[in-house]
Design a protein around this motif. Sequence first.
Motif, PDB file in Angstrom:
ATOM      1  N   PHE A 169      36.735  43.488  41.612  1.00 59.42           N
ATOM      2  CA  PHE A 169      38.174  43.352  41.824  1.00 59.42           C
ATOM      3  C   PHE A 169      38.855  44.715  41.904  1.00 59.42           C
ATOM      4  O   PHE A 169      39.793  44.904  42.681  1.00 59.42           O
ATOM      5  CB  PHE A 169      38.790  42.484  40.724  1.00 59.42           C
ATOM      6  CG  PHE A 169      38.677  41.019  40.991  1.00 59.42           C
ATOM      7  CD1 PHE A 169      39.708  40.306  41.575  1.00 59.42           C
ATOM      8  CD2 PHE A 169      37.500  40.335  40.687  1.00 59.42           C
ATOM      9  CE1 PHE A 169      39.598  38.948  41.846  1.00 59.42           C
ATOM     10  CE2 PHE A 169      37.377  38.977  40.950  1.00 59.42           C
ATOM     11  CZ  PHE A 169      38.429  38.285  41.527  1.00 59.42           C
ATOM     12  N   ALA A 170      38.369  45.680  41.137  1.00 58.59           N
ATOM     13  CA  ALA A 170      38.954  47.026  41.185  1.00 58.59           C
ATOM     14  C   ALA A 170      38.747  47.644  42.560  1.00 58.59           C
ATOM     15  O   ALA A 170      39.675  48.239  43.133  1.00 58.59           O
ATOM     16  CB  ALA A 170      38.343  47.901  40.101  1.00 58.59           C
ATOM     17  N   CYS A 175      40.923  45.906  45.210  1.00 61.03           N
ATOM     18  CA  CYS A 175      42.334  46.289  45.130  1.00 61.03           C
ATOM     19  C   CYS A 175      42.595  47.676  45.718  1.00 61.03           C
ATOM     20  O   CYS A 175      43.740  48.002  46.051  1.00 61.03           O
ATOM     21  CB  CYS A 175      42.815  46.251  43.680  1.00 61.03           C
ATOM     22  SG  CYS A 175      42.988  44.584  43.001  1.00 61.03           S
ATOM     23  N   LEU A 195      46.928  41.723  47.694  1.00 59.42           N
ATOM     24  CA  LEU A 195      46.812  42.526  46.481  1.00 59.42           C
ATOM     25  C   LEU A 195      47.363  41.771  45.274  1.00 59.42           C
ATOM     26  O   LEU A 195      46.755  41.772  44.199  1.00 59.42           O
ATOM     27  CB  LEU A 195      47.556  43.849  46.660  1.00 59.42           C
ATOM     28  CG  LEU A 195      47.538  44.813  45.469  1.00 59.42           C
ATOM     29  CD1 LEU A 195      46.108  45.212  45.120  1.00 59.42           C
ATOM     30  CD2 LEU A 195      48.380  46.056  45.777  1.00 59.42           C
ATOM     31  N   ALA A 196      48.510  41.110  45.448  1.00 60.91           N
ATOM     32  CA  ALA A 196      49.103  40.357  44.339  1.00 60.91           C
ATOM     33  C   ALA A 196      48.172  39.245  43.872  1.00 60.91           C
ATOM     34  O   ALA A 196      48.001  39.022  42.667  1.00 60.91           O
ATOM     35  CB  ALA A 196      50.449  39.776  44.780  1.00 60.91           C
ATOM     36  N   LYS A 220      45.078  40.612  41.966  1.00 60.96           N
ATOM     37  CA  LYS A 220      45.417  40.957  40.578  1.00 60.96           C
ATOM     38  C   LYS A 220      45.587  39.701  39.732  1.00 60.96           C
ATOM     39  O   LYS A 220      45.178  39.664  38.567  1.00 60.96           O
ATOM     40  CB  LYS A 220      46.681  41.813  40.554  1.00 60.96           C
ATOM     41  CG  LYS A 220      46.485  43.208  41.151  1.00 60.96           C
ATOM     42  CD  LYS A 220      47.776  44.019  41.108  1.00 60.96           C
ATOM     43  CE  LYS A 220      47.553  45.431  41.634  1.00 60.96           C
ATOM     44  NZ  LYS A 220      48.809  46.236  41.626  1.00 60.96           N
ATOM     45  N   GLU A 221      46.171  38.676  40.329  1.00 60.75           N
ATOM     46  CA  GLU A 221      46.395  37.418  39.618  1.00 60.75           C
ATOM     47  C   GLU A 221      45.064  36.777  39.214  1.00 60.75           C
ATOM     48  O   GLU A 221      44.851  36.418  38.041  1.00 60.75           O
ATOM     49  CB  GLU A 221      47.177  36.457  40.512  1.00 60.75           C
ATOM     50  CG  GLU A 221      47.685  35.225  39.833  1.00 60.75           C
ATOM     51  CD  GLU A 221      49.019  35.440  39.142  1.00 60.75           C
ATOM     52  OE1 GLU A 221      49.155  34.966  38.002  1.00 60.75           O
ATOM     53  OE2 GLU A 221      49.902  36.085  39.744  1.00 60.75           O
ATOM     54  N   GLY A 243      42.052  38.178  39.220  1.00 62.95           N
ATOM     55  CA  GLY A 243      41.285  39.079  38.371  1.00 62.95           C
ATOM     56  C   GLY A 243      41.702  38.978  36.916  1.00 62.95           C
ATOM     57  O   GLY A 243      40.861  38.967  36.010  1.00 62.95           O
ATOM     58  N   ALA A 244      43.007  38.876  36.675  1.00 62.95           N
ATOM     59  CA  ALA A 244      43.508  38.755  35.306  1.00 62.95           C
ATOM     60  C   ALA A 244      43.064  37.433  34.682  1.00 62.95           C
ATOM     61  O   ALA A 244      42.682  37.394  33.500  1.00 62.95           O
ATOM     62  CB  ALA A 244      45.028  38.861  35.296  1.00 62.95           C
ATOM     63  N   ARG A 287      39.420  37.765  33.715  1.00 64.18           N
ATOM     64  CA  ARG A 287      39.224  38.641  32.551  1.00 64.18           C
ATOM     65  C   ARG A 287      39.572  37.913  31.255  1.00 64.18           C
ATOM     66  O   ARG A 287      38.909  38.087  30.231  1.00 64.18           O
ATOM     67  CB  ARG A 287      40.062  39.909  32.683  1.00 64.18           C
ATOM     68  CG  ARG A 287      39.517  40.923  33.673  1.00 64.18           C
ATOM     69  CD  ARG A 287      40.195  42.265  33.522  1.00 64.18           C
ATOM     70  NE  ARG A 287      41.631  42.194  33.750  1.00 64.18           N
ATOM     71  CZ  ARG A 287      42.203  42.314  34.942  1.00 64.18           C
ATOM     72  NH1 ARG A 287      41.451  42.471  36.018  1.00 64.18           N
ATOM     73  NH2 ARG A 287      43.516  42.253  35.070  1.00 64.18           N
TER      74      ARG A 287
END
Length: 247
Positions: A193-194, A197, A206-207, A210-211, A213-214, A217
């Motif tokens: 994911f890093a 991005c 991108l949004a 991040k969504e 990926g969070a 995690r």
Amino acid sequence: MQDMQVKSGSGPLPLRPRAAASLILIDREGAEFRVLMGRRHARHVFMPGKFVFPGGRADPDDGSISAAAELLPEDEQKLLAGMGSRGTRRRARALALCAIRETYEEAGLFLGRRTAGGAKPISLHPDWQAFAERNLQPDLSVLRYVARAITPPGNVRRFDTRFFIAFRDAIADQLAEGTGPSGELEELCWLSFADACSLDVPSITLAILKEIGAQLRESPALPSAGFPGRPVVQYTMRYGRYVREII
């Protein structure tokens, strides 16, 4: 068919968003989650050269395609809730089937199940015929509805896109070429994911990266049967910026 603007006395009206779907494929076998991304060909009018998830516009036949398994009730209800009075089960499953079809078309990957008696296509669309030739039926039960985004007015193309997520182990077959028959996506790759991005991606992609990926995690051991209690996020443009809502 190309999108068209309808002219009024004061000029062209904004394009009406077309129904579309995209699939976020996740590889969970390694030390960290990886996501499938591809670069849109430079010849495209809409987002040329950008890295995106496989996806595209819904086809009129998508809703009529038979499936090995249907959407989970939770996902179907969330899709229907976002359609208002126009919502039907056919429209909801058409979006999920679109995500599967476009993943084959752009990435050469088949999400489905083998059928003992052979799968007969009920569409002349070459993507669905490719499934039938391999005795495959699409499997909607492996998809989870996670996000919706509407392209803002002023773009050369506008889409009302539903994003689904699935795990890589749901892939039943793939083309030997390592890409899809359309050639629309180049440089297909599985990335952390890093790393994803850091690519040249649209702001909405991108949004959503991040969504998701969070979420992964926070709950790295998400079961393959579903994402209990997961939110569905919606992004719409207001006053020149994307606004995030939970739907």
